[in-house]
Design a protein around this motif. Sequence first.
Motif, PDB file in Angstrom:
ATOM      1  N   LYS A   1       0.840  -1.198   0.000  1.00 52.82           N
ATOM      2  CA  LYS A   1       0.000   0.000   0.000  1.00 52.82           C
ATOM      3  C   LYS A   1       0.874   1.247   0.000  1.00 52.82           C
ATOM      4  O   LYS A   1       0.606   2.202  -0.742  1.00 52.82           O
ATOM      5  N   LYS A   2       1.927   1.238   0.807  1.00 53.25           N
ATOM      6  CA  LYS A   2       2.814   2.394   0.878  1.00 53.25           C
ATOM      7  C   LYS A   2       3.539   2.606  -0.442  1.00 53.25           C
ATOM      8  O   LYS A   2       3.686   3.744  -0.899  1.00 53.25           O
ATOM      9  N   VAL A   3       3.992   1.542  -1.091  1.00 49.77           N
ATOM     10  CA  VAL A   3       4.637   1.667  -2.400  1.00 49.77           C
ATOM     11  C   VAL A   3       3.656   2.276  -3.399  1.00 49.77           C
ATOM     12  O   VAL A   3       4.013   3.173  -4.170  1.00 49.77           O
ATOM     13  N   GLY A   4       2.417   1.819  -3.377  1.00 49.90           N
ATOM     14  CA  GLY A   4       1.401   2.373  -4.276  1.00 49.90           C
ATOM     15  C   GLY A   4       1.147   3.849  -4.017  1.00 49.90           C
ATOM     16  O   GLY A   4       1.031   4.646  -4.962  1.00 49.90           O
ATOM     17  N   GLU A   5       1.058   4.226  -2.749  1.00 49.59           N
ATOM     18  CA  GLU A   5       0.853   5.635  -2.404  1.00 49.59           C
ATOM     19  C   GLU A   5       2.013   6.489  -2.897  1.00 49.59           C
ATOM     20  O   GLU A   5       1.809   7.570  -3.469  1.00 49.59           O
ATOM     21  N   GLU A   6       3.224   6.000  -2.673  1.00 47.04           N
ATOM     22  CA  GLU A   6       4.408   6.760  -3.092  1.00 47.04           C
ATOM     23  C   GLU A   6       4.494   6.850  -4.614  1.00 47.04           C
ATOM     24  O   GLU A   6       4.905   7.877  -5.159  1.00 47.04           O
TER      25      GLU A   6
ATOM     26  N   THR B   1       1.950   6.921  -6.664  1.00 46.02           N
ATOM     27  CA  THR B   1       0.953   7.917  -7.055  1.00 46.02           C
ATOM     28  C   THR B   1       1.469   9.329  -6.806  1.00 46.02           C
ATOM     29  O   THR B   1       1.339  10.218  -7.661  1.00 46.02           O
ATOM     30  N   GLU B   2       2.080   9.541  -5.640  1.00 50.33           N
ATOM     31  CA  GLU B   2       2.629  10.869  -5.326  1.00 50.33           C
ATOM     32  C   GLU B   2       3.737  11.248  -6.304  1.00 50.33           C
ATOM     33  O   GLU B   2       3.852  12.417  -6.693  1.00 50.33           O
ATOM     34  N   THR B   3       4.520  10.266  -6.742  1.00 48.04           N
ATOM     35  CA  THR B   3       5.584  10.525  -7.712  1.00 48.04           C
ATOM     36  C   THR B   3       4.995  10.931  -9.056  1.00 48.04           C
ATOM     37  O   THR B   3       5.460  11.887  -9.693  1.00 48.04           O
ATOM     38  N   VAL B   4       3.958  10.234  -9.485  1.00 45.71           N
ATOM     39  CA  VAL B   4       3.304  10.569 -10.753  1.00 45.71           C
ATOM     40  C   VAL B   4       2.715  11.979 -10.689  1.00 45.71           C
ATOM     41  O   VAL B   4       2.864  12.771 -11.631  1.00 45.71           O
ATOM     42  N   LEU B   5       2.062  12.300  -9.587  1.00 43.92           N
ATOM     43  CA  LEU B   5       1.480  13.641  -9.445  1.00 43.92           C
ATOM     44  C   LEU B   5       2.561  14.714  -9.444  1.00 43.92           C
ATOM     45  O   LEU B   5       2.390  15.783 -10.062  1.00 43.92           O
ATOM     46  N   ALA B   6       3.679  14.449  -8.795  1.00 45.41           N
ATOM     47  CA  ALA B   6       4.788  15.413  -8.790  1.00 45.41           C
ATOM     48  C   ALA B   6       5.372  15.573 -10.195  1.00 45.41           C
ATOM     49  O   ALA B   6       5.747  16.684 -10.596  1.00 45.41           O
TER      50      ALA B   6
ATOM     51  N   ARG C   1      10.389  18.691  -5.954  1.00 47.03           N
ATOM     52  CA  ARG C   1       9.351  17.831  -5.384  1.00 47.03           C
ATOM     53  C   ARG C   1       9.356  16.468  -6.076  1.00 47.03           C
ATOM     54  O   ARG C   1       9.183  15.431  -5.420  1.00 47.03           O
ATOM     55  N   LEU C   2       9.575  16.465  -7.384  1.00 46.59           N
ATOM     56  CA  LEU C   2       9.646  15.202  -8.117  1.00 46.59           C
ATOM     57  C   LEU C   2      10.834  14.371  -7.624  1.00 46.59           C
ATOM     58  O   LEU C   2      10.711  13.157  -7.431  1.00 46.59           O
ATOM     59  N   VAL C   3      11.960  15.017  -7.390  1.00 53.32           N
ATOM     60  CA  VAL C   3      13.133  14.305  -6.863  1.00 53.32           C
ATOM     61  C   VAL C   3      12.809  13.728  -5.485  1.00 53.32           C
ATOM     62  O   VAL C   3      13.103  12.560  -5.200  1.00 53.32           O
ATOM     63  N   ALA C   4      12.202  14.541  -4.624  1.00 59.41           N
ATOM     64  CA  ALA C   4      11.879  14.088  -3.262  1.00 59.41           C
ATOM     65  C   ALA C   4      10.887  12.930  -3.286  1.00 59.41           C
ATOM     66  O   ALA C   4      11.049  11.944  -2.543  1.00 59.41           O
ATOM     67  N   GLU C   5       9.868  13.017  -4.122  1.00 56.33           N
ATOM     68  CA  GLU C   5       8.876  11.938  -4.200  1.00 56.33           C
ATOM     69  C   GLU C   5       9.485  10.664  -4.784  1.00 56.33           C
ATOM     70  O   GLU C   5       9.160   9.558  -4.356  1.00 56.33           O
ATOM     71  N   THR C   6      10.385  10.824  -5.741  1.00 55.06           N
ATOM     72  CA  THR C   6      11.060   9.652  -6.302  1.00 55.06           C
ATOM     73  C   THR C   6      11.931   8.992  -5.240  1.00 55.06           C
ATOM     74  O   THR C   6      11.971   7.751  -5.142  1.00 55.06           O
ATOM     75  N   ALA C   7      12.599   9.800  -4.433  1.00 57.58           N
ATOM     76  CA  ALA C   7      13.404   9.240  -3.336  1.00 57.58           C
ATOM     77  C   ALA C   7      12.517   8.463  -2.367  1.00 57.58           C
ATOM     78  O   ALA C   7      12.885   7.369  -1.920  1.00 57.58           O
ATOM     79  N   ASP C   8      11.340   9.005  -2.043  1.00 57.79           N
ATOM     80  CA  ASP C   8      10.401   8.289  -1.172  1.00 57.79           C
ATOM     81  C   ASP C   8       9.985   6.962  -1.800  1.00 57.79           C
ATOM     82  O   ASP C   8       9.935   5.927  -1.125  1.00 57.79           O
TER      83      ASP C   8
END
Length: 119
Positions: free
Chosen positions: A40-45, A47-52, A64-71
Amino acid sequence: MTDDDVLARLAAVIESRRGGDPDASYVARLLARGEDAILKKVGEEATETVLAAKDAGRGGPKERLVAETADLWFHCLVMLAHYGLTPQQVLAELQRRAGVSGLEEKAARKAQARDDAGE
């Protein structure tokens, strides 16, 4: 320090948290909660990466895209650890694919899946 050293170091830290105190470590808590929580956490991250990425494509902050990709990558490392896999295995697969056409690689995987289904 090379990029794969960073991944290996993170993987070692994640592994060291296995079985640790869930109240003292986010990774220990996530690993203790098991497969569904990790996925679930991988899926959430993801999605956040795609949105960024969409925001960055519209002129939004690329940081923000770099930070979300790191997450996302971090949580993928937790997922790999859950399944007893390492980032080195992923890097080896990427190395194996280097220089191979993406279209050829995809066709080979489809052919292998057909062969596996026919056994």
